[in-house]
Design an enzyme around this catalytic site. Structure first.
Site, mmCIF file in Angstrom:
data_model
loop_
_atom_site.group_PDB
_atom_site.id
_atom_site.type_symbol
_atom_site.label_atom_id
_atom_site.label_comp_id
_atom_site.label_asym_id
_atom_site.label_seq_id
_atom_site.Cartn_x
_atom_site.Cartn_y
_atom_site.Cartn_z
ATOM 1 N N ASP A 26 -2.097 -3.069 -5.989
ATOM 2 C CA ASP A 26 -3.095 -2.907 -4.942
ATOM 3 C C ASP A 26 -2.428 -2.692 -3.582
ATOM 4 O O ASP A 26 -1.429 -3.340 -3.251
ATOM 5 C CB ASP A 26 -3.959 -4.177 -4.896
ATOM 6 N N GLU A 44 -1.419 2.092 -6.134
ATOM 7 C CA GLU A 44 -2.592 2.471 -5.351
ATOM 8 C C GLU A 44 -2.090 2.722 -3.937
ATOM 9 O O GLU A 44 -1.987 1.806 -3.121
ATOM 10 C CB GLU A 44 -3.656 1.373 -5.339
#
Length: 558
Positions: A211, A282
């Protein structure tokens, strides 16, 4: 772009994202859980994907749906326990599926033991040095240390009350105030996350989706920033001081070294020497050449191609992004990883049905322009068929194989995304794409559970799109996905090479091995070339021609 035919799994895999809150609820409390996921995993084997990625299921106060982690070594009771996680890994592997889990390294929860210790420690202490604590500006320190804004709205700084009750320092939170940013210049932070990696690798997971991978390093001194805070704003000439800083790459080289030790162990013990572990970034990074730095041979294995996801619906725009991103990745020997939807953006079945110029990535409410559902689904099916014909890997988001739209008329009182509150309700947030899956039309909660309880309401149309309404139904979106995934594997499209066949303003035609993919963006049907037969079409042909907003895969006649 040409890829070696002897590929490790992650270079070519189609990976299916499960949002644990919303996929299957075994205990009936209205929130999905790990036992529910285990029960439904055979569905993914039958769909034809290669791996599963789970959004966070760690211990968390759920201020941001689990992306605020309080304990990286345990499962939140909302989802189950560690034995359920172990059973999930084992079941996935028994079904021939790899399992990828989410890792959230940019920030923790404010209920993490480290942050709780930082709050009671003094300024300048080792406990505070794990986070981004700073003195405020002004004579009394009452102003934030800089002008940065949170990605969820409002200032990116929160002032604390010191142990003696006096107003104290500020801490940085690029997202919600309950998500304090970690200080990645601190060796303790780096050592801790290598332990987290090993903990889950030792439990058998096959990789990590990381993330906010581009956000860990910040410019020294944390200078003010007058540009946009959006993570992938290509209009900015200067790199934002909180995104895509060179320091992130040293971190990921150390992580890759950890994963490579497991890769060697896997190769020594597994029948398939390409069975390694992987990590996917990401990283909302532009231009493509900057994103490609994340997938150099000693860093990430994959990085989401968000430029492809964000591209407008049109032949010229899509050809440009396919060429630029594929070329940038090929220059570092990496595959391209395609994606059209996820838990943070409006589903592409909705996004592609919005009026031109009204396209949105983040949240649609009842008072916003509403999508043309038929147009959106037609284009979404065509876009997916185009994507799965491309060389490289791909990600699917839960429910897109059913043609699920966003819930664009969700009652505002049901919204839970912190963005909605932090923007004073100006931004509807991401709840619309996170609604629980429909499995059975006439069951409680459309088969999500047996009680009918739901943490987010389902729109009425979900019942008609439920799994049991599409299995075995010719022409259904589910059967289209199954066919695309089967033919993709049969024709080795993931390991192929893309060759553009023609340059036309309203059509994309390319060959990948034995398959010729044709996508019609124009206003009239496009003829199937002589000597080619249709293997699969996202929409029925019209007098033997490819209709508007349709992709077909063709193979040469014998």
């Amino acid at each position: 772009m040409t890829l070696n035919k002897t590929q490790p799994w992650w270079r070519t895999a189609v990976i299916y994202q499960i949002y644990p809150r919303s996929w299957a609820d075994a205990d009936g409390n209205g929130v999905g859980d790990l036992p529910g996921i285990v029960r439904r995993l055979p569905y993914l084997r039958d769909l034809g994907v290669d791996a599963v990625w789970l959004s966070p299921f760690y211990t968390s106060p759920q201020a941001d749906a689990g992306y605020d982690v309080a304990d990286y070594y345990d499962v939140d009771p909302l989802f189950g326990d560690l034995s359920d996680a172990d059973r999930l890994v084992a079941t996935a592997h028994e079904l021939g599926l790899k399992l990828v889990v989410d890792l959230v390294p940019n920030h923790t929860s404010d209920e993490h033991a480290w942050f709780e210790a930082a709050l009671v420690a003094a300024p300048g202490s080792p406990e505070r040095a794990r986070y981004m604590f700073r003195d405020g500006r002004g004579a009394d320190g009452a102003q934030p240390p800089n002008n940065w804004q949170s990605m969820f709205g409002g200032p990116a700084w929160q002032r604390v009350v010191e142990a003696d009750g006096s107003p104290g320092q500020w801490y940085l939170h690029l997202f919600d105030r309950k998500q304090p940013d970690l200080n990645w210049d601190n060796p303790q932070v780096r050592e801790e996350f290598e332990r987290v990696l090993r903990f889950w690798l030792d439990r058998g997971v096959d990789g990590f989706r990381v993330d906010v991978a581009h956000g860990l390093a910040k410019v020294e001194g944390l200078p003010d920033w007058s540009g946009a805070m959006h993570m992938a704003d290509g209009r900015q000439q200067q790199r934002a001081p909180m995104w895509d800083q060179p320091g992130v790459h040293e971190i990921y080289r150390s992580w890759r070294a950890v994963l490579d030790t497991y890769d060697v162990a896997d190769a020594a013990s597994a029948a398939d020497p390409g069975d390694g572990r992987m990590m996917c970034a990401e990283a909302w990074v532009v231009p493509a050449e900057n994103l490609a730095k994340y997938v150099r041979p000693d860093e990430f294995h994959q990085a989401f191609n968000f430029e492809f996801l964000e591209s407008p619906w049109g032949a010229e725009a899509l050809r440009d992004v396919i060429d630029r991103t594929s070329d940038a990745n090929a220059a570092v020997g990496a595959p391209t990883t395609w994606v059209l939807s996820n838990h943070d953006v409006v589903r592409h079945a909705t996004r592609l049905g919005l009026p031109a110029g009204a396209e949105k990535l983040n949240g649609i409410g009842a008072d916003d322009p509403q999508p043309d559902a038929e147009l959106g689904l037609r284009r979404a099916r065509a876009a997916t068929a185009l994507m799965l014909a491309l060389p490289g890997g791909a990600y699917l988001y839960q429910g897109e194989e059913l043609g699920l739209p966003d819930h664009t008329t969700m009652p505002d009182e049901a919204r839970q995304d912190p963005t909605y509150a932090r923007t004073q309700h100006k931004d509807k947030g991401r709840d619309g794409c996170r609604v629980p899956m429909p499995w059975e039309k006439d069951a409680p909660a459309d088969g999500f559970n047996d009680t009918g309880r739901l943490w987010l309401p389902q729109p009425a149309v979900y019942a008609e799109l439920a799994v049991d309404q599409q299995v075995g139904v010719v022409g259904s979106t589910l059967e289209l996905y199954r066919t695309l995934l089967r033919l993709r594997r049969e024709h080795d499209l993931a390991t192929g090479e893309l060759h553009w066949v023609t340059v036309e303003p309203d059509v994309l035609i390319f060959d990948n091995g034995a398959v010729r993919s044709i996508t019609n963006f124009g206003s009239t049907p496009y003829p199937v070339p002589t000597g080619w037969s249709v293997a699969v079409a996202s929409r029925s042909l019209q007098d033997g021609a490819v209709p508007v907003d349709t992709t077909v895969w063709t193979t040469r006649d014998a």
